[in-house]
Structures are given as structure tokens and as C-alpha cells.
Write a protein that holds these residues in place. Structure first.
Motif, mmCIF file in Angstrom:
data_model
loop_
_atom_site.group_PDB
_atom_site.id
_atom_site.type_symbol
_atom_site.label_atom_id
_atom_site.label_comp_id
_atom_site.label_asym_id
_atom_site.label_seq_id
_atom_site.Cartn_x
_atom_site.Cartn_y
_atom_site.Cartn_z
ATOM 1 N N ILE A 264 0.839 -1.204 0.000
ATOM 2 C CA ILE A 264 0.000 0.000 0.000
ATOM 3 C C ILE A 264 0.868 1.246 0.000
ATOM 4 C CG2 ILE A 264 -1.696 1.327 1.317
ATOM 5 C CD1 ILE A 264 -2.770 -1.400 2.353
ATOM 6 N N GLY A 265 1.915 1.245 0.834
ATOM 7 C CA GLY A 265 2.817 2.389 0.885
ATOM 8 C C GLY A 265 3.542 2.615 -0.425
ATOM 9 N N ALA A 266 3.982 1.518 -1.050
ATOM 10 C CA ALA A 266 4.700 1.640 -2.316
ATOM 11 C C ALA A 266 3.796 2.180 -3.416
ATOM 12 C CB ALA A 266 5.266 0.277 -2.712
ATOM 13 N N GLU A 267 2.520 1.813 -3.380
ATOM 14 C CA GLU A 267 1.578 2.224 -4.420
ATOM 15 C C GLU A 267 1.032 3.629 -4.191
ATOM 16 O OE1 GLU A 267 -0.879 1.807 -7.843
ATOM 17 O OE2 GLU A 267 0.777 0.551 -7.123
ATOM 18 N N HIS A 268 0.759 3.989 -2.931
ATOM 19 C CA HIS A 268 0.024 5.224 -2.647
ATOM 20 C C HIS A 268 0.768 6.213 -1.751
ATOM 21 C CE1 HIS A 268 -3.543 3.385 -4.437
ATOM 22 N NE2 HIS A 268 -3.309 2.306 -3.708
ATOM 23 N N GLY A 269 1.844 5.789 -1.121
ATOM 24 C CA GLY A 269 2.560 6.645 -0.195
ATOM 25 C C GLY A 269 3.751 7.324 -0.845
ATOM 26 N N PRO A 270 4.651 7.879 -0.029
ATOM 27 C CA PRO A 270 4.517 7.992 1.424
ATOM 28 C C PRO A 270 3.431 9.006 1.802
ATOM 29 C CG PRO A 270 6.445 9.197 0.685
ATOM 30 C CD PRO A 270 5.897 8.488 -0.519
ATOM 31 N N PHE A 271 2.987 8.937 3.049
ATOM 32 C CA PHE A 271 1.854 9.722 3.501
ATOM 33 C C PHE A 271 2.294 10.855 4.432
ATOM 34 C CE2 PHE A 271 0.330 5.431 2.592
ATOM 35 C CZ PHE A 271 -0.726 5.702 1.720
ATOM 36 N N ASP A 272 1.618 11.986 4.312
ATOM 37 C CA ASP A 272 1.866 13.083 5.246
ATOM 38 C C ASP A 272 1.391 12.713 6.640
ATOM 39 O OD1 ASP A 272 2.756 15.404 3.379
ATOM 40 O OD2 ASP A 272 0.972 14.559 2.415
ATOM 41 N N ALA A 273 0.337 11.895 6.703
ATOM 42 C CA ALA A 273 -0.183 11.445 7.992
ATOM 43 C C ALA A 273 -0.901 10.123 7.808
ATOM 44 C CB ALA A 273 -1.139 12.476 8.598
#
Length: 399
Positions: A264-273
Motif C-alpha cells: 500500500i505504501g509503495a503504491e500510494h505513499g509515502p503519507f503526510d499522515a
């Protein structure tokens, strides 16, 4: 009861006895779509990694722990939970950085992202239960009313359990212009409660809907579904990756730890929160809820294996749903963040904060909880949360 009533199938009789709070079962075109899902196998939705969805171990032993007088006292605050007093005024101005989060308690979060307002898992009801007279009762009031909250662009639901999908709250929101983004099958509940299909975006895992310039992707989670004793597993559960023009955020819903966080992180991240479930864990259901240590590991996985962004702990502090002490999730998450070198926000319910600004860091729960043991603390020199071997995680299937 007439003689003809005895001829009705038992399943039909059961359905007729269900109150509106139980929702509705998917049927028709919705059920056909569910059957076409690659995640719907052998008549039920499947987890990305096998999971025991029913409590393991001895029911008698669990009951002894859960109903023990001293243990029950530890599962509730000793005083009034300090709800933020100026939520409405603080939300009046837009966030200076373009991203602001307001934890309303449990898993309910208002996210203001790039000019849009998204409300995750809103539960304003007094109990998370199908009945108004029984079931877990909230331990603090909502910081402000739904009416005072103002317009919301999207309501996002993670799954259909009562502490995430609340009939009176949905009923109130159904009368607004908001769009509902929900996992596959959950739309059956909303439709029964007055939400028109035109305002629903019902998604399978890895499907995306765009609303007002914001992309909402239903991503996998390791949990289960159901609002009654007869659980058909016909509604999906999900986490959510949300992307705006400038910011990215993630809401875990309810989930056990699984390696898919890295994907999920590789596809959509990295995330601000990230908003990560860290409460209501137990050794009796280790596969479907995360401990704070597992929640921290999930956050790091989502961020490419390194500390990044801000973690907002959710799914704790509002309802008594597990045997652990009431304030333990907050305390454990604070330790886990320090061990990992990861920024964690600890707002009081209703306290807005901007992940790019000053984070609320006070351990406010200590003033209203009994002394908290720290059995998770490792001796000096032991490996940190970030170094925990994923091979040590229990990813067992049904057994």
C-alpha cells in the motif's frame, strides 16, 4: 401468528425480526458484483492473509478476565476525559498548511485536505450497538454536534461494525449533500437508511473514486464484517488511501498486521499522515486488531520502512471494547514512537492539529487513568520497533 407464517423459511423469519440498526444484506446487482470480486471466494470475502475472526482460547478464561471487578475498573477512565473545548472555533479558519486532522474519538476523524473535508468512520451515537439500551457506551461526549461540524465533501466508511458504521449518524448525514465512499456491499446498509445510490461510491480493494478532486482508494485490510449473529461475510472491509493535489493520508480502519502495508505504501505513499488503529487488541483475537507496536510497524511499512510523516493513533479512548486498560494504547504508542524515532500526535478528542505544524504531545490520559504498567518495554539495548522482524509476526490462518 397465522398458519401461513409457519410455512415461511426460517431465514425469512429471522430477517423480519431484525431492527433497522442491523442494516440490510446485499442483493440483486450488488450481490452479483460481489460474486465477481476476486476477493470473494467460496461464498465469503477473504482476508489478504489468513486470520482467525473468532476469539481463540477458552471462553471461560476470557470471561474471568473481562468481568473481573478490578480489571473492569482499569478499562474505564478515573475521571472526566478532557474533550477539547474550542473545536468549533478552531475549525473556523482553513488549515494554514493545507492539511488538518481532528480526532473526534475512536476511529472518527475529520480530515481537511487541500480544500476538501473528509469524515472517516463517523460515530456520534451514544452506544456502538444495534440497541439503544445495551452495548458499549461512549466514555466521553462528542466534541461537537454533527450540525455544527458543517458541510462535508466525503464520508468514508472502513467496514460495517457498529463502532464504525452508526445508524443515527448516517441518518443525519444522509440528509446532506455529502458523498459516501464505502467498501463493496456496505452500500446495502446505507441504502436502507436513506442514502441514495447516486451519492455512493462502493469500491472493491484497489478501486479508486475521485470526488471533488480528491482520490479515494479502498486498500486491503485484515479484518472481518457483520452486524448480526449470522455473519455472511458479504460486505467488505477496507483501509483507505486518500490523495489530494498536495497531500496524502491513510486511514487503517480495523486491521491486524499483515505484509500488505508495504505494498500500500509503495503504491500510494509515502503519507503526510496516517490514522492507525492501536486499540481494542487482545491475545484472544491477535489477527484482526493491532497492538500499538504492530500499529507503529504498519506505519513504518506504509512509509517505505523509515520514520516519516505523522501517526495519529485511533480506535482507542472512546469505547471499552477489549480487556486491556483504558489508557494503555496511548502509553504504549508513545513508547513505540520514541523507540522508532517517529512523530506521533496525541490530541485530546476534538483538538485539531496540522501534521506540518506543532503536534499535540501531552500524555493527557495520565490525569484520568489508574497507574499504567509497561509490560511491553524492552531491556536497554533490545531491538527497536523499527527493527522488529516481520518474520516474528503471527500471520497464521484459521486454526
Amino acid at each position: 401468528m397465522t398458519g401461513a407464517d409457519y410455512l415461511l423459511p426460517f431465514r425469512t423469519k429471522l430477517r423480519s425480526m431484525r431492527t433497522e440498526s442491523f442494516g440490510a444484506d446485499p442483493a440483486g446487482a450488488r450481490m452479483e458484483r460481489i460474486r465477481r470480486s476476486p476477493h470473494f471466494v467460496d461464498g465469503v470475502f477473504q482476508n489478504p492473509v489468513g486470520a482467525r475472526t473468532r476469539p481463540s482460547g477458552s471462553t471461560v478464561e476470557f470471561a474471568k478476565i473481562y468481568f473481573h471487578k478490578e480489571q473492569r475498573a482499569r478499562r474505564t477512565p478515573t475521571g472526566t476525559v478532557p474533550v477539547h473545548a474550542t473545536t468549533l472555533a478552531d475549525l473556523a479558519a482553513p488549515p494554514a498548511t493545507g492539511l488538518r486532522l481532528t480526532w473526534m474519538g475512536h476511529s472518527s476523524v475529520l480530515a481537511e485536505i487541500d480544500g476538501r473535508r473528509i469524515l472517516f468512520d463517523p460515530v456520534w451515537g451514544e452506544r456502538c450497538s444495534p440497541f439503544p439500551f445495551a452495548g458499549p457506551k461512549r466514555l466521553h461526549p462528542t466534541p461537537l454536534s454533527l450540525a455544527a461540524l458543517g458541510p462535508v465533501d466525503v464520508v468514508v466508511i472502513s467496514h460495517d461494525h457498529y463502532d464504525h458504521l452508526d445508524l443515527p449518524t448516517i441518518r443525519a448525514l444522509a440528509g446532506t449533500d455529502t458523498v459516501f465512499a464505502v467498501p463493496l456491499g456496505v452500500g446495502a446498509h446505507l441504502e436502507r437508511w436513506g442514502v441514495p445510490p447516486s451519492r455512493m461510491r462502493e469500491l472493491d480493494w484497489n478501486e479508486t473514486a475521485t470526488v471533488a478532486g480528491i482520490s479515494l482508494t479502498a486498500t486491503p485490510a485484515r479484518h472481518f464484517c457483520g452486524r448480526g449473529l449470522r455473519n455472511q461475510q458479504h460486505t467488505l472491509w477496507a483501509s483507505w488511501a486518500v490523495t489530494g493535489p498536495e497531500h496524502r493520508i491513510y486511514h487503517s480502519g480495523d486491521t491486524g498486521y499483515f505484509p500488505g502495508f508495504r505494498d500500500i505504501g509503495a503504491e500510494h505513499g509515502p503519507f503526510d499522515a496516517t490514522m492507525i488503529q492501536i486499540g481494542a487488541y487482545s491475545e484472544y483475537w491477535p489477527d484482526i486488531h493491532m497492538t500499538p507496536a504492530e500499529g507503529m510497524l504498519a506505519h513504518l511499512d506504509l512509509q517505505g520502512g523509515r520514520p516519516h510523516g505523522v501517526l495519529l493513533p485511533i480506535h482507542w479512548g472512546t469505547f471499552n471494547l477489549a480487556p486491556h486498560p483504558w489508557a494503555e494504547p496511548g502509553e504504549w504508542t508513545k513508547d513505540a514512537g520514541e523507540e522508532a524515532g517517529q512523530a506521533v500526535a496525541f490530541p485530546r478528542p476534538g483538538e485539531p492539529f496540522e501534521p506540518a505544524g506543532k503536534l499535540p504531545a501531552e500524555a493527557w490520559w495520565r490525569a484520568v487513568s489508574q497507574p499504567i504498567a509497561h509490560p511491553w518495554r524492552r531491556p536497554r539495548g533490545a531491538e527497536s520497533v523499527a527493527e522488529t522482524s516481520r518474520g516474528d509476526m503471527d500471520l497464521a490462518g484459521e486454526r
